[in-house]
Design a protein around this motif. Structure first.
Motif, short mmCIF file in Angstrom:
data_model
loop_
_atom_site.label_atom_id
_atom_site.label_comp_id
_atom_site.label_asym_id
_atom_site.label_seq_id
_atom_site.Cartn_x
_atom_site.Cartn_y
_atom_site.Cartn_z
N ILE A 13 21.58 0.90 -38.89
CA ILE A 13 21.18 1.60 -40.07
C ILE A 13 20.33 3.02 -39.57
O ILE A 13 19.06 2.66 -39.56
N PRO A 14 21.56 4.62 -39.96
CA PRO A 14 20.05 5.54 -40.57
C PRO A 14 19.19 5.09 -41.74
O PRO A 14 19.32 4.96 -42.52
N VAL A 15 17.97 5.45 -40.67
CA VAL A 15 16.61 4.83 -42.10
C VAL A 15 15.42 6.34 -41.33
O VAL A 15 15.95 7.46 -40.21
N THR A 44 12.55 0.47 -47.16
CA THR A 44 12.74 -0.76 -47.12
C THR A 44 11.68 -0.63 -45.40
O THR A 44 11.44 0.38 -45.02
N HIS A 51 10.01 3.16 -44.59
CA HIS A 51 11.35 3.64 -43.92
C HIS A 51 12.16 3.55 -45.67
O HIS A 51 12.39 2.48 -46.62
N TYR A 52 13.39 5.14 -45.33
CA TYR A 52 14.50 5.02 -47.00
C TYR A 52 15.57 4.96 -45.21
O TYR A 52 15.67 5.78 -44.87
N LEU A 53 16.52 4.44 -46.75
CA LEU A 53 17.87 4.89 -46.21
C LEU A 53 18.52 5.84 -46.17
O LEU A 53 18.76 6.63 -47.17
N LEU A 54 19.10 6.73 -45.11
CA LEU A 54 19.55 8.45 -44.96
C LEU A 54 20.34 7.77 -46.11
O LEU A 54 20.24 8.89 -47.15
N ALA A 55 21.06 7.70 -46.05
CA ALA A 55 22.17 7.44 -47.24
C ALA A 55 21.60 7.44 -48.48
O ALA A 55 21.74 8.54 -49.30
N ASP A 56 20.39 7.45 -49.34
CA ASP A 56 19.59 6.78 -50.10
C ASP A 56 18.46 8.00 -50.71
O ASP A 56 19.09 8.74 -52.07
#
Length: 66
Positions: A13-15, A44, A51-56
């Motif tokens: 999952i990209p972060v 996250t 870290h933050y989800l790239l999607a978010d």
């Protein structure tokens, strides 16, 4: 999840790091903390780092959350 030779890249999952997310959003550290307390940003934790989800982050950019 341990990463080994058999791990498929589509399972990762990209972060973004906190710094990368702030730069992408064009916000300061204090705004990051304010958005976290309001639930706009939901980090996250990987180890002790946020870290933050790239999607978010992409969703926030698209919505114009600032």
């Amino acid at each position: 999840m341990q990463i080994n030779e058999e791990t498929k890249t589509d399972q990762l999952i990209p972060v973004l790091t906190s710094t990368e997310a702030r730069k992408a959003l064009g916000i300061s550290r204090s705004t990051e903390h304010r958005w976290m307390s309001k639930g706009i940003l939901q980090p996250t934790h990987i180890g002790t780092r946020k870290h933050y989800l790239l999607a978010d982050i992409n969703d926030l950019i698209t919505e114009g959350a600032s």
